[in-house]
Every structure is written in structure tokens, then in C-alpha cells.
Write an enzyme that holds these catalytic residues in place. Sequence first.
Site, PDB file in Angstrom:
ATOM      1  N   GLY A  63       1.070  -0.843  -0.242  1.00 50.30           N
ATOM      2  CA  GLY A  63       0.077  -0.275  -0.342  1.00 50.30           C
ATOM      3  C   GLY A  63       0.490   1.511  -0.208  1.00 50.30           C
ATOM      4  O   GLY A  63       0.075   2.181   0.153  1.00 50.30           O
ATOM      5  N   TRP A  65       2.733   3.247  -2.783  1.00 50.77           N
ATOM      6  CA  TRP A  65       2.409   3.081  -3.268  1.00 50.77           C
ATOM      7  C   TRP A  65       1.017   3.888  -3.580  1.00 50.77           C
ATOM      8  O   TRP A  65       0.650   5.413  -3.384  1.00 50.77           O
ATOM      9  CB  TRP A  65       2.539   3.200  -4.630  1.00 50.77           C
ATOM     10  CG  TRP A  65       3.767   2.053  -5.145  1.00 50.77           C
ATOM     11  CD1 TRP A  65       4.927   3.136  -4.650  1.00 50.77           C
ATOM     12  CD2 TRP A  65       4.436   2.497  -6.460  1.00 50.77           C
ATOM     13  NE1 TRP A  65       6.137   2.703  -5.438  1.00 50.77           N
ATOM     14  CE2 TRP A  65       5.629   2.321  -6.396  1.00 50.77           C
ATOM     15  CE3 TRP A  65       3.177   2.701  -8.465  1.00 50.77           C
ATOM     16  CZ2 TRP A  65       6.308   2.358  -8.031  1.00 50.77           C
ATOM     17  CZ3 TRP A  65       3.917   2.276  -9.205  1.00 50.77           C
ATOM     18  CH2 TRP A  65       6.168   2.451  -9.055  1.00 50.77           C
ATOM     19  N   LYS A 162       6.463  -1.081 -13.630  1.00 43.78           N
ATOM     20  CA  LYS A 162       7.882  -1.920 -13.614  1.00 43.78           C
ATOM     21  C   LYS A 162       8.256  -3.041 -13.891  1.00 43.78           C
ATOM     22  O   LYS A 162       7.356  -3.713 -14.752  1.00 43.78           O
ATOM     23  CB  LYS A 162       7.990  -2.238 -12.501  1.00 43.78           C
ATOM     24  CG  LYS A 162       8.937  -3.195 -11.987  1.00 43.78           C
ATOM     25  CD  LYS A 162       9.307  -3.283  -9.452  1.00 43.78           C
ATOM     26  CE  LYS A 162       8.793  -4.205  -9.290  1.00 43.78           C
ATOM     27  NZ  LYS A 162       8.851  -4.373  -7.938  1.00 43.78           N
TER      28      LYS A 162
END
Length: 212
Positions: A63, A65, A162
Site C-alpha cells: 500500500g 504507492w 515496473k
Amino acid sequence: MPAERPSVSQKPKNPYKRPDAFTKAAKAQGYPARSVFKLEEIDRRVRLLRPGQRVLDLGAAPGSWSMYAAQRIGAGGKLLAVDLSPITAAFGPQATVVQGDALSLTNEALAQFAPYDVVLSDMAPATSGSKIADQARSYELFMRAVAVAEALLAPGGAFVGKIFMSEDFVKARDALRNLCEEVRSIRPEGTRASSVEIFLVGLKRKAAGKTG
């Protein structure tokens, strides 16, 4: 309050030492994980997040981000946080949490606040011990995130995803270039020295029908 990065002088000489300065700083500031500083750096470098935006966070657990994004977009924004694992962090009333697999959820299920101004993906595979398999899985997750962005990201919007460095990196970058006017590759300071991850950032999503 936005995340405050530790100074370079605080970083341990041994990059494998745990907890390192980023881990300690994240805990001190109430974030579940050190990954918050990666997003903070990306945000600072490309001016990613602003008040009132609509944000989709794929692979949001634990959590950090989403917490950072919720603070940046404020009460006037909207945030949808999605992860297969439970998310217990508190993001505020502007956020909604969906527990589910981003690879199998339909775009309709992810479209609660669409069109989004920003799509984030910190998704990563559970490492298997096989470098090739892990790289392939990372590429699959990245491309799924790009497909979601293609469907739900507003024109002019931004994407952060990513991916593990591999021979598929160029294909991933080109796929994002097909979607966005500008693409940057960023390896944040908070990335561990041993990590093969890098973030591809797409800015200024192209208008519908405009590709290449």
C-alpha cells in the site's frame, strides 16, 4: 504529508544490509514499504501526480504507492488500488480497494474511476529461482498493465510500470512508445543494488487512433 527521502549520507555502506535507510525512513513516516521512495522520486522527476487526479494502482499491496498517491491527489481525487493480496493500509475516502488478480480482472472491473489520469503498476512476479522464468513473468505483468492503460488511460495521461531487465525490455519500451508521446526509463535511487528492476514511464498518452 509526502514522503521525505533519507539523504544519500544515510544509506548504508553495505547495500544488502536490512533494514536500510529507506526502510527505516518509510517505517518512521508510516508507509508499509520502502518502495514509496521509488514513486516519490519518479513523481518528483516527471511531475506525475497532482491534486484532483484519478489514479489506478495495479499491484498495490502492501500500500505504500497508494498511500503516497492518495496524499498527492488529495480529497478531490480518486484512487483505485488493486492487488491479489489483502491491503490493510488506510488511504482516505478518495480511495477504493479491490482484491483481485490484475491479470484476470476485466477492464470493466478496473474502470470505476476511468478515464484515469495516471496508471501505476508496481506488479512483480513471485520469484521462482529461474531468472528466465521470472523475467518472462515480469514482462507479462508489464504488458498487462500497458493493455489496461491503453483501455482506461485518458489522453494526455501518464503510466508508470515496473519490469525486470531482460531481452524483452526493448519490446516493452516500444509498446509503451506506441501508447505515449514520451517514454523514459528510470531506476530510482531507492532501488536495491542487487535488483534487476527498472521503471518505464510513459507521458502524454496519445489520443485514440494515434499510434506509432
